[in-house]
Structures are given as structure tokens and as C-alpha cells.
Design an enzyme around this catalytic site. Structure first.
Site, PDB file in Angstrom:
ATOM      1  N   ALA A  95      46.583  38.396  38.200  1.00  0.00           N
ATOM      2  CA  ALA A  95      45.571  38.455  39.258  1.00  0.00           C
ATOM      3  C   ALA A  95      44.247  38.927  38.672  1.00  0.00           C
ATOM      4  CB  ALA A  95      46.023  39.419  40.350  1.00  0.00           C
ATOM      5  N   LYS A  96      43.201  38.766  39.399  1.00  0.00           N
ATOM      6  CA  LYS A  96      41.899  39.289  38.977  1.00  0.00           C
ATOM      7  C   LYS A  96      41.016  39.426  40.207  1.00  0.00           C
ATOM      8  CE  LYS A  96      40.106  40.445  34.970  1.00  0.00           C
ATOM      9  NZ  LYS A  96      40.832  40.946  33.799  1.00  0.00           N
ATOM     10  N   GLY A  97      40.039  40.318  40.119  1.00  0.00           N
ATOM     11  CA  GLY A  97      39.092  40.469  41.217  1.00  0.00           C
ATOM     12  C   GLY A  97      37.692  40.547  40.666  1.00  0.00           C
TER      13      GLY A  97
END
Ligand code: NAD
Length: 404
Positions: A95-97
Site C-alpha cells: 500500500a502507499k499514501g
């Protein structure tokens, strides 16, 4: 743009292990793409939290605050995290934000507001068993502390494992700070044992003198290796007899850059083209590309940064006999350190630092050797070998879930 590299590597892996259309489609799909507008004092900022694949476990990956953050970039970084976590053998998806913002021109108060708003926007998609953020470019332990506090305030309970890279006072993990460089250094030494070179024959140049690059250089210096060049965003320095790394660090801390240290000055381009055995890339993405790849003289490259060598350059280097130890293998020490933090938070256990250091070392050695053996067996570059292992593990999990 960045996602283009993802398709290229998938095509290459597919040619070697024969991925089906359904498998490629699963690897190119995303579990969740959340995009929100964050409003702070009337200013609007676009923010994302993206989970690529979660077949192996909850999403795991950092949050980036940067003016150039885009959906394409966050998607690519989430994909890379799936690969890195899978290769490392961790129980995580990728995941990444990101928030499209320039934190360098913001006050601490506004940064805190943005951090808390980020959690208010995405809290329903976050949690220790759902998706676990961490620091990335221009985010740090303090920001993780504000985010944890906001999350726990909303939920009305403690859940420190919902985020990693926290301050030690909020159940962070002491070894996390140096774990990326430590993992990279373990890989470096493991590789040395394969190529059978002695310490005094080795020369090292390090691009980037921040968390990853400086700590790597310091580990190398402490063990008597010759670090002949280092650089930061202002330029580089070189000394063929080896630099005194603690002194260089002192000068950088006092005067803001390594270039203030008394040694020969070189440009960043020159550092990349130096005739050294090992080039350690610990700054930015896209440093070795089709434009400068023919000038690279080093025989071994270790990627502590994410994406510093483009796909095309990797292949050109491989064809010339240059080994690139890829980012998803070489810098995985960071997420392994985060995993230790998460595991302590979830179980309430407190492990000794020595034990965690040893675990990190063992995991990095095991992962390096798996990739090294496969690259020999399949006669492919190390990046392709690393992706083959990572992709197989994700697809096995998809199959075991009955999704494939
Ligand atoms: P950092 O901000 O601490 O350090 C970055 C360094 O690179 C600084 O010294 C900066 O001056 C230098 N730099 C910037 N532009 C440069 C240029 N053009 N040429 C040479 N040097 C330049 O960042 P970091 O945490 O060390 O991260 C570096 C890279 O490693 C990033 O790609 C990051 O995504 C990756 N990485 C870091 C970690 C971690 O735990 N720190 C984990 C995984 C990957």
C-alpha cells in the site's frame, strides 16, 4: 509515467515464468484506490491511500507528503510495496499514501492539521489488520505520532499497530531508524562473500547522505571499508584513500552539506561514473537511465533508494555484466524494521534489540540468497529474479484463497 516501469517488469517476468492473462490482470489490479480532498484552514489538498494487493495480509506502506505526488506515483509505489513485502516473506500486502503538498513551506501547526485530517479522511480504511502506514518522503516519526493519536481518538481505543515508524515514546522500535541501511549492508557483505573479494580491494561510492546513505557509509567505515566518495543534493566529495565518514557527517550537520568537507569536489554525475567496485544509490529515483548508463563503470550497484535505476538501464547493465541489487531486495530492511514494530505492538511483547538485529540480518541474508540463486539458475538479472519470487508468492496466496 512511473507505472510504465511496472508493466515492463511484468512483461519480462511473464516471458520467463509464463504468467496467464488472468494472473497479469490480478497483478495489475488494485484492491482499493481512495482519493479525498483534505481541507485545512480553507486550503484544499488532494490525498490518496491506495492498497495494491492484500492477499498476503494487511496493506503496508508509507505516506508521502510532496508537491509532485500523483495517483500514478502512489499506485506504482503501492505495487512496489506488494513486491517488496512479498519478497521479504512478510505477512503484508502492498500500500502507499500521499498528500500533494509542499511541507517545506508549511508551519509545524499546519503539518499537524494535515496529518490529523489525513486520518479523519481515511480512518475507516486503516487499522493494524487492514492497512498500516509508515513514514515516507517528507513524513517522519512525529507525523506518525499525530496520526496515531488522531486514529485512537476517533476509535476510542489504543491500537499502536495501526501505524509504524512511530516515536519511541509511542511504542516505536529502536532499530527501525537504521534498519534500511543495516539491511543494505548485510546484502553488501553477503554479495562480497559470493564474489570472493577482500576488504582492502573494495572501493565504495555512496549517492545520498541521508538516513539510508549516511548510515550505510558509517557501517562500511566502522568495518574498515574504503568509502571513497559521497554526495548529497548540493554535490559530492571524493578521496581515493577513503573518507572519514564520522567527520564528514559532523561537517554536514554543522554546515548543511558534505561539500563543505575538505576533500576533492565532484558533481553527482561524476560520482555515478566513478571507477569504484560498489555504487550505492541512496538518494532519488531515475538516477541511472538510458542517457548515462553507458558511463557507469562500477561492477556492482546496490539500490537503497526506490527506483534509482530504470528498467531499461537495468537490462543494459546486466548485458554488460554489471549486477544491480534491486530496491525491493536491498532496501527491505526498512519494512522489516516496521514489521518488528507492528509485531511488538500487536502482541504486547517487547523484544531485545540484539534479537531484532539478528532477525533482520538473518532475513536479509535468506532473501538475498534466494534471489541470487534464482538469478543464476534462470540466467536473468537480479531484479527480474526478485520479481519472480515476489510474484509467485502473491499468486500462491491468491490461489489458496480461491480467487485464481
Ligand atoms: P533522506 O531525506 O534522509 O536522504 C536523502 C539524501 O539524498 C539527502 O542527503 C539528500 O541531500 C540527498 N540527495 C537529494 N538529491 C540528491 C541528488 N540529486 N544527488 C545526490 N544526493 C541527493 O532520505 P532517506 O530516508 O535516506 O531515503 C533515500 C532513499 O531511500 C529514498 O529513495 C527512499 O525512498 C529510500 N528508502 C528509504 C528508507 C528509509 O527507511 N529511510 C526505506 C526504504 C527506501
Amino acid at each position: 509515467m512511473v507505472f510504465e516501469n511496472v508493466s515492463k517488469i511484468l512483461n519480462r517476468v511473464s516471458k520467463i515464468i509464463g504468467l496467464s492473462e488472468e494472473e497479469i490482470s490480478i497483478l495489475l489490479s488494485f484492491k482499493r484506490i481512495s482519493k479525498k480532498e483534505i481541507v485545512v484552514d480553507g486550503e484544499k489538498y488532494t490525498a490518496w491511500r491506495i492498497v495494491h494487493n492484500d492477499s498476503l495480509g494487511p496493506g503496508k506502506g508509507g505516506i508521502r507528503f510532496h508537491p509532485n505526488v500523483s495517483e500514478d506515483e502512489v499506485k506504482s509505489l503501492a505495487f512496489w510495496m506488494s513486491m517488496k513485502n512479498s519478497l521479504a516473506g512478510l505477512p503484508y500486502g502492498g500500500a502507499k499514501g500521499g498528500v500533494k503538498i509542499n511541507p517545506k513551506i508549511m508551519s509545524k501547526e499546519d503539518l499537524e492539521k494535515v496529518s490529523r485530517e489525513f486520518i479523519r479522511a481515511f480512518h475507516e480504511f486503516l487499522g493494524e489488520d487492514i492497512d498500516v502506514p509508515a513514514p515516507d518522503v517528507y513524513t517522519n516519526p512525529q507525523i506518525m505520532g499525530w496520526m496515531l493519536d488522531e486514529y485512537e481518538r476517533i476509535k476510542g481505543r489504543h491500537e499502536p499497530g495501526m501505524i509504524t515508524g512511530k516515536p519511541l515514546a509511542l511504542q516505536g522500535c529502536k532499530i527501525r531508524g537504521k534498519s534500511t541501511a543495516k539491511g543494505g549492508f548485510v546484502v553488501f557483505k553477503e554479495l562480497l562473500s559470493k564474489i570472493g573479494k577482500n576488504k582492502d580491494e573494495i572501493t565504495i561510492a555512496v549517492q545520498g547522505f541521508g538516513n539510508a546513505g549516511y548510515n550505510f557509509a558509517q557501517f562500511a567505515y566502522d568495518e574498515g571499508f574504503k568509502v571513497v566518495a559521497v554526495s548529497d543534493s548540493k554535490g559530492g566529495i571524493a578521496n581515493s584513500s577513503g573518507l572519514n565518514i564520522p567527520e564528514v557527517k559532523k561537517v554536514k550537520d554543522e554546515k548543511g552539506s558534505v561539500v563543505e568537507y575538505n576533500a576533492d569536489k565532484i558533481s553527482n554525475e561524476e560520482l555515478l561514473e566513478m571507477d569504484v567496485n560498489f555504487l550505492i544509490l541512496a538518494a532519488l529515483e531515475n538516477q541511472i537511465t538510458k542517457d548515462n548508463v553507458s558511463k557507469v563503470k562500477s561492477r556492482y550497484i546496490i539500490e537503497l533508494a526506490n527506483g534509482p535505476t530504470t528498467f531499461d538501464a537495468t537490462i543494459a547493465l546486466y548485458e554488460r555484466g554489471v549486477m544491480v541489487v534491486p530496491d525491493i531486495l536491498a532496501n527491505a530492511g526498512g519494512v522489516i524494521g516496521s514489521y518488528f514494530e507492528w509485531a511488538q505492538n500487536k502482541t504486547g511483547n517487547i523484544f531485545e534489540d540484539d534479537y531484532l538485529e539478528k532477525r533482520l540480518e538473518d532475513m536479509m541474508k535468506r532473501n538475498f540468497n534466494k534471489v541470487y540463486e534464482l538469478h543464476l539458475e534462470k540466467k536473468v538479472d537480479m531484479r527480474t529474479a526478485a520479481y519472480i519470487i515476489a510474484i509467485k508468492r502473491i499468486l500462491d496466496a491468491e490461489r489458496a484463497r480461491g480467487r485464481l
